[in-house]
Design an enzyme around this catalytic site. Structure first.
Site, short mmCIF file in Angstrom:
data_model
loop_
_atom_site.label_atom_id
_atom_site.label_comp_id
_atom_site.label_asym_id
_atom_site.label_seq_id
_atom_site.Cartn_x
_atom_site.Cartn_y
_atom_site.Cartn_z
N HIS A 115 -88.18 -15.31 -66.50
CA HIS A 115 -88.40 -16.14 -67.68
C HIS A 115 -87.34 -15.87 -68.75
O HIS A 115 -86.69 -14.82 -68.76
CB HIS A 115 -89.79 -15.88 -68.26
CG HIS A 115 -90.89 -16.51 -67.46
ND1 HIS A 115 -92.22 -16.20 -67.64
CD2 HIS A 115 -90.85 -17.44 -66.46
CE1 HIS A 115 -92.97 -16.91 -66.81
NE2 HIS A 115 -92.16 -17.66 -66.07
N ASN A 128 -98.96 -17.23 -71.47
CA ASN A 128 -98.33 -18.17 -70.54
C ASN A 128 -98.63 -17.76 -69.10
O ASN A 128 -98.16 -16.74 -68.61
CB ASN A 128 -96.81 -18.18 -70.77
CG ASN A 128 -96.08 -19.09 -69.79
OD1 ASN A 128 -96.69 -19.90 -69.10
ND2 ASN A 128 -94.77 -18.94 -69.74
N ASP A 164 -87.43 -15.02 -71.82
CA ASP A 164 -87.56 -13.85 -72.70
C ASP A 164 -87.12 -12.57 -72.01
O ASP A 164 -87.08 -11.50 -72.64
CB ASP A 164 -88.99 -13.72 -73.23
CG ASP A 164 -90.05 -13.70 -72.14
OD1 ASP A 164 -89.73 -14.03 -70.98
OD2 ASP A 164 -91.21 -13.36 -72.45
N HIS A 217 -98.12 -11.77 -63.69
CA HIS A 217 -97.61 -12.76 -64.64
C HIS A 217 -96.69 -13.76 -63.95
O HIS A 217 -96.70 -14.95 -64.25
CB HIS A 217 -96.88 -12.05 -65.78
CG HIS A 217 -96.18 -12.96 -66.72
ND1 HIS A 217 -96.84 -13.79 -67.60
CD2 HIS A 217 -94.85 -13.19 -66.92
CE1 HIS A 217 -95.97 -14.49 -68.31
NE2 HIS A 217 -94.75 -14.15 -67.92
N HIS A 251 -88.24 -10.06 -64.94
CA HIS A 251 -88.60 -11.28 -64.22
C HIS A 251 -87.74 -12.43 -64.72
O HIS A 251 -86.85 -12.22 -65.55
CB HIS A 251 -90.11 -11.61 -64.27
CG HIS A 251 -90.65 -12.00 -65.62
ND1 HIS A 251 -91.13 -11.09 -66.53
CD2 HIS A 251 -90.81 -13.22 -66.20
CE1 HIS A 251 -91.57 -11.72 -67.61
NE2 HIS A 251 -91.37 -13.02 -67.44
#
Length: 250
Positions: A103, A195, A105, A164, A101
């Site tokens: 993000h 988050n 990280d 998420h 995804h």
């Protein structure tokens, strides 16, 4: 009033000094099978060093990564460490990276991979969102459910629905029965949802049930953060979502 202002300034400076002293642990790598490893890097979240997990997959045609290290466009040291570890220990080129995804990280080290001539792929939505976040674009070639083989290793990339994030995918290795859940899956050690700024909390449970239906035979489930284990993590994520929903109704 002057004393109060000086006190506030002192507290701010103290907090800044504390943040600057937080040390991120270096890369660690754990072998799961003769072909699959977990790479662990760290980012700073809410003034703590937080573990982030990805995969290193060894094939007879080179290495496949699942997710970059937890990096930013200005600091790609974690991904640089991953590439160096592969060179030093596996002695094969990294051919491909799948990002799960948008993000930091998951995609934060993309510029480091591009510099190393590693192809980075994702779904079209992840590519679009990554660019909006200021990252270089992955190749937007993955459909919502696809299996391809690199070397001798089949790899399935599956979009279960929003959770998420609106673009989260999971990666399934059928030969090894290993599921990389990314941040869609919470570790059994997690006490909350973490988050959820980009989460769809209404759909996450439905999406998780699709993952359980398809990959409930997994022997190893690797969440995006903290410790990995078996499919208990999938059921634990469902329980956390139910608990979160109940708390909102009070």
């Amino acid at each position: 009033m002057r004393f109060f202002s000086l006190l506030i300034i002192a507290q701010l400076l103290s907090g800044l000094a504390y943040a600057q002293t937080i040390q991120k642990p270096k890369l660690s790598v754990t072998q799961l099978t003769d072909q699959v490893y977990v790479h662990v890097t760290y980012g700073i979240y809410q003034n703590s060093a937080v573990q982030s997990n990805g995969l290193i997959i060894k094939t007879n045609d080179g290495i496949v990564l699942v997710d970059t290290g937890w990096d930013t466009e200005k600091d790609t040291d974690n991904t640089r460490q991953i590439l160096q570890w592969v060179t030093d220990n596996l002695h094969q080129p990294v051919r491909l990276c799948i990002v799960t995804h948008f993000h930091d990280d998951r995609v934060g080290g993309i510029s480091e991979l591009h510099k190393a001539n590693v192809r980075v792929i994702s779904t079209p939505l992840t590519a679009q969102k990554s660019v909006k976040e200021g990252y270089e674009s992955p190749d937007a070639i993955l459909p919502n459910d696809t299996t391809f083989t690199i070397g001798d290793v089949p790899i399935r990339c599956y979009f279960p629905g929003e959770g998420h994030t609106s673009d989260n995918i999971v990666v399934w290795l059928p030969n090894q029965k290993i599921l990389h859940g990314g941040c869609f899956v919470k570790s059994v050690g997690a006490f909350g949802m973490g988050n959820v700024a980009d989460a769809n909390l209404n759909e996450w449970s439905n999406s998780m049930r699709r993952v359980l239906d398809r990959f409930g035979s997994a022997t190893v489930v690797v969440p995006g953060h903290d410790e990995w284990g078996d499919t208990t993590a999938l059921h634990h994520t469902l329980r956390l979502l139910e608990k979160h929903a109940a708390s909102k109704k009070r």
